[in-house]
Design a protein around this motif. Structure first.
Motif, PDB file in Angstrom:
ATOM      1  N   ASN A  81       0.852  -1.180   0.000  1.00 14.09           N
ATOM      2  CA  ASN A  81       0.000   0.000   0.000  1.00 14.09           C
ATOM      3  C   ASN A  81       0.895   1.241   0.000  1.00 14.09           C
ATOM      4  O   ASN A  81       2.123   1.138   0.005  1.00 14.09           O
ATOM      5  N   ASN A  82       0.303   2.417  -0.024  1.00  7.75           N
ATOM      6  CA  ASN A  82       1.090   3.651  -0.126  1.00  7.75           C
ATOM      7  C   ASN A  82       2.082   3.810   1.020  1.00  7.75           C
ATOM      8  O   ASN A  82       3.227   4.219   0.821  1.00  7.75           O
ATOM      9  N   ARG A  83       1.633   3.510   2.230  1.00  7.03           N
ATOM     10  CA  ARG A  83       2.517   3.665   3.380  1.00  7.03           C
ATOM     11  C   ARG A  83       3.724   2.739   3.276  1.00  7.03           C
ATOM     12  O   ARG A  83       4.850   3.125   3.584  1.00  7.03           O
ATOM     13  N   GLN A  84       3.499   1.514   2.842  1.00  6.59           N
ATOM     14  CA  GLN A  84       4.588   0.557   2.722  1.00  6.59           C
ATOM     15  C   GLN A  84       5.557   0.950   1.611  1.00  6.59           C
ATOM     16  O   GLN A  84       6.769   0.781   1.745  1.00  6.59           O
ATOM     17  N   ILE A  85       5.031   1.487   0.521  1.00  7.76           N
ATOM     18  CA  ILE A  85       5.893   1.960  -0.563  1.00  7.76           C
ATOM     19  C   ILE A  85       6.785   3.105  -0.077  1.00  7.76           C
ATOM     20  O   ILE A  85       7.993   3.134  -0.321  1.00  7.76           O
ATOM     21  N   THR A  86       6.186   4.071   0.616  1.00  7.81           N
ATOM     22  CA  THR A  86       6.953   5.200   1.142  1.00  7.81           C
ATOM     23  C   THR A  86       8.023   4.723   2.122  1.00  7.81           C
ATOM     24  O   THR A  86       9.162   5.198   2.110  1.00  7.81           O
ATOM     25  N   TYR A  87       7.662   3.778   2.967  1.00  7.28           N
ATOM     26  CA  TYR A  87       8.610   3.220   3.935  1.00  7.28           C
ATOM     27  C   TYR A  87       9.809   2.592   3.226  1.00  7.28           C
ATOM     28  O   TYR A  87      10.967   2.875   3.570  1.00  7.28           O
ATOM     29  N   LEU A  88       9.543   1.761   2.236  1.00  8.07           N
ATOM     30  CA  LEU A  88      10.631   1.081   1.538  1.00  8.07           C
ATOM     31  C   LEU A  88      11.459   2.047   0.714  1.00  8.07           C
ATOM     32  O   LEU A  88      12.695   1.950   0.672  1.00  8.07           O
ATOM     33  N   ALA A  89      10.805   2.989   0.044  1.00  2.00           N
ATOM     34  CA  ALA A  89      11.504   3.890  -0.863  1.00  2.00           C
ATOM     35  C   ALA A  89      12.312   4.957  -0.148  1.00  2.00           C
ATOM     36  O   ALA A  89      13.398   5.336  -0.599  1.00  2.00           O
ATOM     37  N   ASP A  90      11.816   5.454   0.987  1.00  2.00           N
ATOM     38  CA  ASP A  90      12.426   6.635   1.594  1.00  2.00           C
ATOM     39  C   ASP A  90      12.839   6.480   3.047  1.00  2.00           C
ATOM     40  O   ASP A  90      13.682   7.238   3.524  1.00  2.00           O
ATOM     41  N   GLN A  91      12.244   5.560   3.762  1.00  2.00           N
ATOM     42  CA  GLN A  91      12.468   5.519   5.205  1.00  2.00           C
ATOM     43  C   GLN A  91      13.346   4.365   5.666  1.00  2.00           C
ATOM     44  O   GLN A  91      14.096   4.505   6.629  1.00  2.00           O
ATOM     45  N   TYR A  92      13.264   3.220   5.007  1.00  2.00           N
ATOM     46  CA  TYR A  92      14.067   2.083   5.449  1.00  2.00           C
ATOM     47  C   TYR A  92      15.543   2.320   5.132  1.00  2.00           C
ATOM     48  O   TYR A  92      15.892   2.728   4.029  1.00  2.00           O
ATOM     49  N   LYS A  93      16.384   2.048   6.100  1.00  2.00           N
ATOM     50  CA  LYS A  93      17.827   2.210   5.931  1.00  2.00           C
ATOM     51  C   LYS A  93      18.514   0.863   6.083  1.00  2.00           C
ATOM     52  O   LYS A  93      18.222   0.115   7.013  1.00  2.00           O
ATOM     53  N   ARG A  94      19.420   0.586   5.166  1.00  2.00           N
ATOM     54  CA  ARG A  94      20.168  -0.664   5.265  1.00  2.00           C
ATOM     55  C   ARG A  94      20.954  -0.718   6.571  1.00  2.00           C
ATOM     56  O   ARG A  94      21.369   0.300   7.113  1.00  2.00           O
TER      57      ARG A  94
END
Length: 232
Positions: A169-182
């Motif tokens: 969903n949109n929230r998960q896309i935003t999380y993966l694209a911009d918020q998750y850090k390796r």
């Protein structure tokens, strides 16, 4: 953790899911490397678990990670040598740190198992992951693993979405694209280019857009429409 994604072409022979299986449209196989892959699926029940076990044997499923409430007895799998891991989090949400830690530890453990085995297995180990429909929470964990391996975040979204139509969903896309850090270990690993990110991604740069909602650095509506056919 190894820091690159291996395409199926480079990963050796694969044992596909039989098209005649009633689960053929419920399973989505995601390649990780020559020794490991992920299976995203919907949620089994005690009435259907026998069908899943049959395919688990074909696909060399060693572990099942369930991120939703239990709908079947774990003993049904464990008596067949399949480990069950409960990592639940809220439907439609992103995984908390505790879930991420356990998930990545499992992925690393199975990779280490593969390295320690003297002979390559004809069918790679497979970690199955499911939520209820296999469209949100389960795909997020698989995308995180791909990002940790060195794949560009947006490429990981597109790749999983290509294999699992309707994922995220949109929230998960935003999380993966911009918020998750390796993790630090992945950041310092040597990253090799993957077939999906060997050239600069047109979406690679990202920046915040309005009132605290971070999205890739193109207009949000056109981003979702371009990638997924709608703005969700």
């Amino acid at each position: 953790m190894s820091a690159y994604y291996t395409s199926s072409a480079a990963a050796g022979p694969r044992k596909p899911l039989g098209k005649s299986s009633p689960l053929a449209n419920s399973f989505s196989l995601i390649e990780y490397d020559r020794d490991l892959r992920f299976l995203i699926m919907d949620c089994p029940t005690n009435n259907t678990i026998a069908l899943y076990l049959k395919e688990f044997a074909r696909l060399n499923v060693t572990d099942v990670v369930r991120v939703c409430e239990p709908t079947y007895l774990r003993e049904r799998l464990e008596t067949h040598g399949v480990r069950v891991h409960d990592l639940p989090f809220k439907d439609g949400d992103v995984p908390p740190a505790s879930v991420l830690k356990q998930w990545l530890e499992l992925v690393n453990e199975r990779l280490c198992d593969a390295v320690s085995e003297s002979a390559a297995q004809p069918v790679p180990k497979t970690i199955a992951v499911h939520c209820v429909a296999g469209l949100g929470r389960a795909p997020v964990l698989v995308a995180v693993a791909l990002i940790e391996k060195g794949m560009d975040p947006l490429d990981s979204i597109e790749h999983v979405r290509h294999k699992r139509r309707g994922a995220f969903n949109n929230r998960q896309i935003t999380y993966l694209a911009d918020q998750y850090k390796r993790t630090a270990a992945s950041k310092h690993a040597k990253v090799r280019a993957s077939p999906l990110n060997s050239t600069a991604s047109p979406h690679a740069s990202a920046s915040p857009a309005g009132s605290g909602s971070a999205v890739p650095a193109i207009a949000p509506k056109s981003f979702f429409r371009k990638m997924f056919g709608s703005s969700h």
